[in-house]
Design a protein around this motif. Structure first.
Motif, PDB file in Angstrom:
ATOM      1  N   LYS A  40      82.720  32.857  48.279  1.00 21.97           N
ATOM      2  CA  LYS A  40      83.895  33.277  48.805  1.00 21.97           C
ATOM      3  C   LYS A  40      85.449  33.246  48.055  1.00 21.97           C
ATOM      4  N   ALA A  43      84.675  34.852  45.069  1.00 20.34           N
ATOM      5  CA  ALA A  43      84.919  36.827  45.326  1.00 20.34           C
ATOM      6  C   ALA A  43      86.279  37.200  44.643  1.00 20.34           C
ATOM      7  N   LEU A  50      83.451  41.769  51.108  1.00 20.21           N
ATOM      8  CA  LEU A  50      82.966  41.928  50.066  1.00 20.21           C
ATOM      9  C   LEU A  50      82.385  39.969  50.856  1.00 20.21           C
ATOM     10  N   GLN A  51      84.033  39.281  50.607  1.00 21.47           N
ATOM     11  CA  GLN A  51      83.844  37.856  50.747  1.00 21.47           C
ATOM     12  C   GLN A  51      83.640  37.772  52.465  1.00 21.47           C
ATOM     13  N   SER A  53      80.797  39.163  53.866  1.00 23.68           N
ATOM     14  CA  SER A  53      79.613  39.393  53.453  1.00 23.68           C
ATOM     15  C   SER A  53      78.953  38.599  52.986  1.00 23.68           C
ATOM     16  N   ILE A  54      79.242  37.811  52.274  1.00 23.08           N
ATOM     17  CA  ILE A  54      78.388  36.808  51.817  1.00 23.08           C
ATOM     18  C   ILE A  54      78.141  35.578  52.694  1.00 23.08           C
ATOM     19  N   SER A  70      73.869  35.518  49.296  1.00 24.26           N
ATOM     20  CA  SER A  70      73.527  36.902  48.963  1.00 24.26           C
ATOM     21  C   SER A  70      74.559  37.447  49.877  1.00 24.26           C
ATOM     22  N   THR A  71      74.979  38.907  49.431  1.00 21.07           N
ATOM     23  CA  THR A  71      74.946  39.887  49.980  1.00 21.07           C
ATOM     24  C   THR A  71      75.333  41.135  50.467  1.00 21.07           C
ATOM     25  N   VAL A  73      76.268  44.737  50.393  1.00 19.58           N
ATOM     26  CA  VAL A  73      77.814  45.509  51.014  1.00 19.58           C
ATOM     27  C   VAL A  73      76.986  45.749  49.169  1.00 19.58           C
ATOM     28  N   ALA A  76      78.308  45.729  45.704  1.00 18.19           N
ATOM     29  CA  ALA A  76      78.313  43.894  45.397  1.00 18.19           C
ATOM     30  C   ALA A  76      77.665  43.362  44.041  1.00 18.19           C
ATOM     31  N   GLU A  80      79.842  41.611  40.647  1.00 17.49           N
ATOM     32  CA  GLU A  80      79.111  40.646  40.128  1.00 17.49           C
ATOM     33  C   GLU A  80      79.350  41.101  38.423  1.00 17.49           C
TER      34      GLU A  80
END
Length: 144
Positions: A40, A43, A50-51, A53-54, A70-71, A73, A76, A80
């Motif tokens: 987080k 990210a 995104l942050q 959703s981790i 994981s996420t 989104v 994502a 990455e």
């Protein structure tokens, strides 16, 4: 990630009446929280979707305990691993196992890894955490 000799140690703890599975689950849960927090932090933050959703989970499949960060989104993986020409050329983590198509007809964006580096920077700490939890289980059995 593998830990040499872990299977043998787990069998010995269980043979002595210990609960290695519970100790490992607790240790993995603690380690996952550390990796999740670091992911987080790493990210990129725009709106924070995104942050936020981790997530970290621990599950057991066929006597194997799996810790996962994981996420869900949809973009994502593109963050990455990058996209287009710039993504393909980025010094990123190992390329995605999901066969991302790095289209060559557009520049795209650089990779901005956050999951892989979070795991890498915690490898030693993860092993230490698991060791501590197994040692605690051994102490319960009367060992030092």
């Amino acid at each position: 990630m593998t830990i040499r000799g872990l299977d043998s140690l787990v069998r010995k703890i269980d043979a002595l009446g210990g609960n290695s599975k519970k100790a490992l689950k607790t240790g993995i849960r603690q380690a996952i929280k550390q990796v999740q927090g670091d992911a987080k932090d790493l990210a990129p933050a725009d709106e924070g979707r995104l942050q936020n959703s981790i997530q970290g989970t621990v599950e057991e499949k066929s006597d194997i305990i799996i810790g996962k960060v994981s996420t869900n989104v949809e973009y994502a993986a593109y963050v990455e691993f990058g996209t287009g020409q710039r993504g393909e050329g980025s010094p990123s983590p190992p390329k995605s196992p999901q066969n991302l198509n790095y289209r060559q007809d557009w520049a795209g964006m650089d990779a901005q890894p956050y999951l892989y580096p979070a795991l890498q920077q915690n490898k030693v700490k993860i092993k230490q955490t698991l060791k501590e939890h197994l040692q605690k289980e051994i102490r319960k059995l009367g060992g030092r």
